[in-house]
Design an enzyme around this catalytic site. Structure first.
Site, PDB file in Angstrom:
ATOM      1  N   ASP A 115      43.523  72.905 107.052  1.00  0.00           N
ATOM      2  CA  ASP A 115      44.455  72.215 106.155  1.00  0.00           C
ATOM      3  C   ASP A 115      44.102  72.475 104.694  1.00  0.00           C
ATOM      4  O   ASP A 115      44.974  72.552 103.828  1.00  0.00           O
ATOM      5  CB  ASP A 115      44.437  70.706 106.449  1.00  0.00           C
ATOM      6  CG  ASP A 115      45.723  70.010 105.989  1.00  0.00           C
ATOM      7  OD1 ASP A 115      46.626  70.701 105.504  1.00  0.00           O
ATOM      8  OD2 ASP A 115      45.802  68.787 106.128  1.00  0.00           O
TER       9      ASP A 115
ATOM     10  N   CYS B  47      49.961  70.899 102.469  1.00  0.00           N
ATOM     11  CA  CYS B  47      50.845  71.480 103.468  1.00  0.00           C
ATOM     12  C   CYS B  47      51.824  72.366 102.723  1.00  0.00           C
ATOM     13  O   CYS B  47      52.511  71.901 101.817  1.00  0.00           O
ATOM     14  CB  CYS B  47      51.594  70.389 104.238  1.00  0.00           C
ATOM     15  SG  CYS B  47      52.869  71.051 105.325  1.00  0.00           S
TER      16      CYS B  47
ATOM     17  N   HIS C 112      45.966  62.040 103.250  1.00  0.00           N
ATOM     18  CA  HIS C 112      45.903  62.780 101.988  1.00  0.00           C
ATOM     19  C   HIS C 112      45.762  61.759 100.869  1.00  0.00           C
ATOM     20  O   HIS C 112      46.296  60.655 100.956  1.00  0.00           O
ATOM     21  CB  HIS C 112      47.167  63.634 101.807  1.00  0.00           C
ATOM     22  CG  HIS C 112      47.186  64.823 102.724  1.00  0.00           C
ATOM     23  ND1 HIS C 112      46.901  66.087 102.306  1.00  0.00           N
ATOM     24  CD2 HIS C 112      47.412  64.922 104.059  1.00  0.00           C
ATOM     25  CE1 HIS C 112      46.963  66.925 103.334  1.00  0.00           C
ATOM     26  NE2 HIS C 112      47.277  66.242 104.415  1.00  0.00           N
TER      27      HIS C 112
END
Lengths: 311, 311
Positions: free
Chosen positions: A23, A248, A217
């Site tokens: 990620d 993302c 996040h």
């Protein structure tokens, strides 16, 4: 409405799933060399991390940062006690992950918003669940631990608020298909701790007995408060990304994950064992910042004063 | 040891004490013009903030950023519904604050560490309490609301860990002398949410019935989790600083306070009313960033996507 608050007790221990190599790096404008990725995973494992999401098997044209997925795990080789996981979004990706023989677990992304599902997975929510049905069966047969993350579970960059009932329904559907762990992801970092409490209470009801995981996040500075709330709601695993890298590529304004070192600092101070050495993480962040030529958003790596952690 | 967890229920409402004009600007290397300070306080009041720590009355040679304390409040004039407060560390400072006639409340700093007390106040912990005894009596006579902050309550940059019992003893001593509100400050941002629970549980015992307040810095990314923990432990007021400005000129590595807009975002999502308009704070941060010529550390002012807050 202040929401349910769980039993309010933190567990004695929690697993950390390091998602930085996936990620973190997939959203970075820099193409990090394969050598650096491999060295990063080795250093992360040496800090005591036992679950690392090493890469994702997605189309290299869509996510060029992950084009070296096979090479990373092939050259990485076996690391004792480390469970490598891969993110897969479709059967083609699963085939590639399986072919490497390198993974102990796979993570699949279900999506709580129709628009985000179609943009991120190129499939409707329902089509995507059917994909999971096919992958889950094959993963089970292959002996891989199966984890499903519900993306956009706290809000969607395109649709806005995501109803709790929709998240719970999706959790139920995923559990019915078959999975061993269910994660709620705040992909765009919009939730607060009361949202965490409400959503985990709902999925505990929808999928009783399921192993729970959370992915936050820190976009709006709620990530660590959310992690603490998730702990108090009974999650057994928390995702984090070294240095707070992350995002993302298909979610506008999805900035970094909560940082592994900052999370471990908070856990250490809370008496929650993670098995991860804080000092090792700080050193690894310093090493990675040098490789990437910039300061990363997590903060403890940049602090020099540390009162001793209470015994 | 995961610590006590209070009753685990957030209150329906909380007061925010905006400390940006004092704690934020006093630590800034930039000397912010008096005009900007006045305009900042006016704009903050217009967002719905009802308690603003406008300045501190300290020696202008030690804290040149606050040398215009008198001028700020004189030119500010009366703002309806706003309770202005001043930080004072000694009787000379109190005299100056009192002479302005501008303040509804004063904040005094007790210190939980001997070394920090001597460096920050130029007095021992005990001498400093005697100073508070003198000021408290006069403040009460003058009808000023009296708030005492215990600085370095979670750790000291010089001594390291600060025992909970010492914080509780100090709280008891302060309560015995006389005060209407007691705040715990994590001056260097080292605490985590379990520390918050343990310390507030201890001072609830040491000073029963006292109005409680908390002051967090986000130095190690625990500030918002700490604020959420403090809410669940029964504080009725939280300090925050617009944009997350802040620090302490005499505490190494004491970086910014938690940001007012990020705190209000988290409170709004948690159903805790603060009476402060999030949009107004964001606009004020944008305005202040332009005046200061740099980006401030709080994050929500830089986000454009906001799923609607649940009703």
């Amino acid at each position: 409405m202040s929401g349910p608050t769980g039993n309010g007790v933190r567990p004695k221990e929690v697993e950390i799933v390091e998602v930085g190599p996936r990620d973190g790096l997939q959203n970075d404008p820099q193409l990090v060399p394969t050598d650096v990725k491999i060295e990063l995973i080795r250093r992360l494992a040496a800090t005591g991390l036992r679950r690392i999401e090493a890469t994702s098997f997605v189309h290299p044209k869509r996510v060029p940062q992950m084009a070296d997925a096979e090479e990373v795990v092939r050259r990485l080789g076996d690391i004792p006690h480390l469970r490598l996981s891969a993110l897969v979004l479709n059967e083609r990706g699963f085939d590639r992950a399986l072919a490497t023989g390198a993974f102990a677990e796979i993570t699949f992304a279900a999506v709580a918003s129709e628009t985000f599902s179609q943009r991120n997975q190129g499939a409707t929510v329902q089509e995507n669940l059917e994909t999971w049905r096919a992958i889950s069966r094959r993963a089970e047969a292959a002996g891989l631990f199966r984890s499903v993350t519900i993306a956009a579970a706290f809000g969607c960059p395109f649709e806005g608020e995501v109803p709790v009932a929709r998240v719970a329904d999706l959790a139920r559907a995923v559990a019915d298909i078959g999975t061993e762990e269910l994660s709620l992801a705040d992909t765009i970092g919009v939730g607060g701790p009361a949202d965490v409490e409400i959503r985990f209470a709902a999925i505990r009801d929808a999928a009783p007995g399921m192993k729970l995981r959370a992915h936050f996040h820190n976009t709006r500075n709620t990530g660590y408060a959310n992690a603490d709330a998730a702990l108090r709601m009974g999650v057994s695993a928390l995702d984090a990304s070294l240095g707070g890298m992350g995002g993302c590529p298909f979610a506008p304004e999805a900035t970094g994950n909560i940082g592994t070192e900052d999370l471990v600092y908070m856990l250490d101070r809370s008496g929650v064992a993670s098995g991860v050495a804080f000092a090792g993480l700080r050193d690894t962040t310093a090493w990675l910042e040098e490789r990437m030529g910039r300061r990363l958003p997590a903060q403890t790596a940049h602090c020099s004063i540390f009162p001793p952690v209470p015994a």
